[in-house]
Design an enzyme around this catalytic site. Sequence first.
Site, PDB file in Angstrom:
ATOM      1  N   GLY A  46       1.064   6.071   2.257  1.00 53.42           N
ATOM      2  CA  GLY A  46       0.536   5.931   0.897  1.00 53.42           C
ATOM      3  C   GLY A  46      -0.618   4.940   0.891  1.00 53.42           C
ATOM      4  O   GLY A  46      -0.661   4.027   1.718  1.00 53.42           O
ATOM      5  N   GLN A  51      -6.727  -0.919  -2.442  1.00 52.50           N
ATOM      6  CA  GLN A  51      -6.609  -1.344  -1.044  1.00 52.50           C
ATOM      7  C   GLN A  51      -7.894  -1.125  -0.250  1.00 52.50           C
ATOM      8  O   GLN A  51      -8.058  -1.688   0.831  1.00 52.50           O
ATOM      9  CB  GLN A  51      -5.453  -0.606  -0.348  1.00 52.50           C
ATOM     10  CG  GLN A  51      -4.083  -0.990  -0.892  1.00 52.50           C
ATOM     11  CD  GLN A  51      -2.992  -0.249  -0.160  1.00 52.50           C
ATOM     12  OE1 GLN A  51      -2.619   0.856  -0.543  1.00 52.50           O
ATOM     13  NE2 GLN A  51      -2.467  -0.828   0.905  1.00 52.50           N
ATOM     14  N   CYS A  96       3.369  -2.290   4.229  1.00 52.44           N
ATOM     15  CA  CYS A  96       2.152  -1.983   3.481  1.00 52.44           C
ATOM     16  C   CYS A  96       0.959  -2.142   4.422  1.00 52.44           C
ATOM     17  O   CYS A  96       0.920  -3.082   5.209  1.00 52.44           O
ATOM     18  CB  CYS A  96       2.030  -2.954   2.306  1.00 52.44           C
ATOM     19  SG  CYS A  96       0.548  -2.715   1.307  1.00 52.44           S
ATOM     20  N   LEU A  97       0.002  -1.217   4.306  1.00 50.21           N
ATOM     21  CA  LEU A  97      -1.185  -1.308   5.166  1.00 50.21           C
ATOM     22  C   LEU A  97      -1.982  -2.575   4.874  1.00 50.21           C
ATOM     23  O   LEU A  97      -2.743  -3.030   5.726  1.00 50.21           O
ATOM     24  CB  LEU A  97      -2.071  -0.068   4.971  1.00 50.21           C
ATOM     25  CG  LEU A  97      -1.466   1.263   5.438  1.00 50.21           C
ATOM     26  CD1 LEU A  97      -2.394   2.422   5.109  1.00 50.21           C
ATOM     27  CD2 LEU A  97      -1.144   1.234   6.930  1.00 50.21           C
ATOM     28  N   HIS A 138       5.775   1.626  -5.235  1.00 48.79           N
ATOM     29  CA  HIS A 138       5.003   0.676  -4.431  1.00 48.79           C
ATOM     30  C   HIS A 138       3.502   0.856  -4.688  1.00 48.79           C
ATOM     31  O   HIS A 138       2.774  -0.123  -4.883  1.00 48.79           O
ATOM     32  CB  HIS A 138       5.357   0.912  -2.948  1.00 48.79           C
ATOM     33  CG  HIS A 138       4.554   0.130  -1.962  1.00 48.79           C
ATOM     34  ND1 HIS A 138       5.127  -0.788  -1.097  1.00 48.79           N
ATOM     35  CD2 HIS A 138       3.221   0.127  -1.685  1.00 48.79           C
ATOM     36  CE1 HIS A 138       4.168  -1.324  -0.341  1.00 48.79           C
ATOM     37  NE2 HIS A 138       3.003  -0.783  -0.664  1.00 48.79           N
ATOM     38  N   GLU A 139       3.057   2.122  -4.725  1.00 48.52           N
ATOM     39  CA  GLU A 139       1.615   2.386  -4.906  1.00 48.52           C
ATOM     40  C   GLU A 139       1.161   2.061  -6.337  1.00 48.52           C
ATOM     41  O   GLU A 139       0.062   1.528  -6.536  1.00 48.52           O
ATOM     42  CB  GLU A 139       1.279   3.839  -4.552  1.00 48.52           C
ATOM     43  CG  GLU A 139       1.609   4.261  -3.118  1.00 48.52           C
ATOM     44  CD  GLU A 139       1.029   3.352  -2.056  1.00 48.52           C
ATOM     45  OE1 GLU A 139      -0.022   2.725  -2.295  1.00 48.52           O
ATOM     46  OE2 GLU A 139       1.646   3.238  -0.981  1.00 48.52           O
ATOM     47  N   HIS A 142       0.351  -1.470  -6.711  1.00 48.07           N
ATOM     48  CA  HIS A 142      -0.995  -1.836  -6.238  1.00 48.07           C
ATOM     49  C   HIS A 142      -2.014  -1.756  -7.376  1.00 48.07           C
ATOM     50  O   HIS A 142      -2.944  -2.551  -7.439  1.00 48.07           O
ATOM     51  CB  HIS A 142      -1.459  -0.909  -5.114  1.00 48.07           C
ATOM     52  CG  HIS A 142      -0.978  -1.300  -3.750  1.00 48.07           C
ATOM     53  ND1 HIS A 142      -1.314  -2.489  -3.140  1.00 48.07           N
ATOM     54  CD2 HIS A 142      -0.201  -0.645  -2.854  1.00 48.07           C
ATOM     55  CE1 HIS A 142      -0.752  -2.551  -1.934  1.00 48.07           C
ATOM     56  NE2 HIS A 142      -0.066  -1.436  -1.737  1.00 48.07           N
TER      57      HIS A 142
HETATM   58 NI    NI Z   1       1.016  -0.947  -0.010  1.00 51.08          NI
END
Ligand code: NI
Length: 174
Positions: A46, A51, A96-97, A138-139, A142
């Site tokens: 995701g 991000q 998370c990235l 989660h997304e 963000h």
């Molecule tokens: Ni994330």
Amino acid sequence: MALREILVAPDPRLKIKAQPVGRVDQSIRDLMDDMFETMYAANGIGLAAPQIGVSKRVIVMDLAREKEGAPPRPMRFVDPEIVWMSDERVPGEEGCLSVPEHYADVERAAKVRVRYRDENDEVQELDCEGLLSVCIQHEIDHLEGTLFVDHISSLKRSMILRKLQKAKRIKADA
Ligand code: NI
């Protein structure tokens, strides 16, 4: 399509509340293409536009990446909102990235219903459970400037952020 740089915490741009898109046009579809390329290259499941430093309410996901050899199943969400969530909550390990190489247990609603616009600017609703439910929550976080580490103890959060900051300094000096 273009590979974008993924911002790593701590970064003030990850803390900004993203702006609604309104109408899904070609520029948003191009943005989502870039996000998929960036997410797949980083082996993520995701990615939210903030991000990559774009303050728009856009999310891409592909949970098929969790299973080896499975065909890709790209999912696109514009201006997503949670319109219902279950009272039942479940813990699960998240990464998370933008918080590379750190994982922690986060408790979230077991099930959610999400309303969003798709790539054709049509309003859709999706009932989510399991990994899909965790990932979409989660997304959407963000888009509000919230990272999964904001859901854990401040002690653990500051430890993770300190390590990431140190890694950035080492990388900058190299
Ligand atoms: Ni994330």
